[in-house]
Design a protein around this motif. Sequence first.
Motif, PDB file in Angstrom:
ATOM      1  N   ALA A  92       0.841  -1.201   0.000  1.00 44.35           N
ATOM      2  CA  ALA A  92       0.000   0.000   0.000  1.00 44.35           C
ATOM      3  C   ALA A  92       0.877   1.251   0.000  1.00 44.35           C
ATOM      4  CB  ALA A  92      -0.915  -0.003   1.216  1.00 44.35           C
ATOM      5  N   TYR A  96      -5.673   5.335   0.023  1.00 45.88           N
ATOM      6  CA  TYR A  96      -6.785   4.768  -0.739  1.00 45.88           C
ATOM      7  C   TYR A  96      -6.580   3.276  -0.999  1.00 45.88           C
ATOM      8  CZ  TYR A  96      -7.704   9.699  -1.267  1.00 45.88           C
ATOM      9  OH  TYR A  96      -7.942  11.019  -0.991  1.00 45.88           O
ATOM     10  N   LEU A  97      -5.333   2.873  -1.176  1.00 44.82           N
ATOM     11  CA  LEU A  97      -5.049   1.444  -1.295  1.00 44.82           C
ATOM     12  C   LEU A  97      -5.263   0.742   0.040  1.00 44.82           C
ATOM     13  CD1 LEU A  97      -1.885   1.373  -3.616  1.00 44.82           C
ATOM     14  CD2 LEU A  97      -4.210   0.607  -4.161  1.00 44.82           C
TER      15      LEU A  97
END
Length: 397
Positions: A92, A96-97
């Motif tokens: 990540a 948002y990930l």
Amino acid sequence: MTKYQRKVLLSTSAGIALENMDIMFLAFSLSSMIATFNISGTQAGLIATITNLGMLVGGIFFGLMADKYGRVKVFSQTVILFSIASLLMYFASNIYLVYLFRFIAGIGAGGEYGACMSLISESFSKKQIGRASSVAAIGAQVGAALAAILAAVIIPLFGWKMLYVIGVLPVLMVLFIRKGLKEPEAFEETKETGKKTKLSHLFQTKQLAWQTTGLSLMVTVQIAGYFGLMNWLPSIMQAQLGLSVSGSSLWMISTILGMSLGMMTFGIIMDKVGPTLAFGLFLICSSLSVFLLVLAHSQWSLVAAAVVVGYFINGMYGGYGAIISSLYPTEIRATANNFIMNLGRAVGGFSSIVIGFLMDHYSLTAVILFLSGIYLISLVVLMTLSGVRDLKTSLQQ
């Protein structure tokens, strides 16, 4: 217990432990995430909310799948899903990930519960379900302890992302699950009849609709009390005594011990006297015991009080899987477990916000009154559930 029943209990307990370990990683890595991605408290708080929403989605989807294709199959698939999602956290690169990967992890974690509880209820006699489901639920406390230990060792040395790499290890358990477990006879018999599984079956009649709604309300209170109290307990202690036990191994051990003893005791009591009396007793004691946190005037007395509070507020947790599994037929059992538990988790998780508001604008006494009141509301709901009252006779047959 037979050898096979021990294997069922070991597998489901381990599955619930590893799932909760992965979910609890967030509590120990959140401050590091905030620093890494330079995000606000609101953005950080969304991670848990999104995870809970994923659990609700996964609970419904995999509940239907477990009722259609099998408990063991779905159990294995959900373990693989939340394990892979945990590993993806290592990659990540932005918040948002993180949202995406935790949502996927929530789908897997939310789908596992119903498969586990259905597998237990269909592998044990009615007289044993309370104790068996309570033992499996203790796995969640073991998972929380594992998360705390691993976080303390791994984050300072390797960083928070490496913590989630450990979360892929549950995939190895799937080999054990698939080799040692088989679909229960009750499920196979239902599968042969060709009965269809639909979420609407949980609301098919007025009585069934209120039963599903009422149990969801009770689970909401269960989750609200647990997460609300655990998330704010260090602040409560600081306000009361001017000290904090966040990160204290003594506190962690004492709390987990109290909760685990509560689960073991509750399962035995429920199998003996029935769910209405058992839940009623623990709900009343939960409502009263939270006042011990106000009365404590030293670190040791507050630790002792928290053990008693933990004993009652979380002792009931394992009982929900037992009564839901007993109240709903085989063809909708996993769906009922997942829907009720994950809806309660999604709504009850907002209790931290309510308690934070009460702490900011009122006082510790207001927090205690709120917690005490919601357990009394749950007690009132319990007394209206005729299906739960009727379970005493059927569970003792």
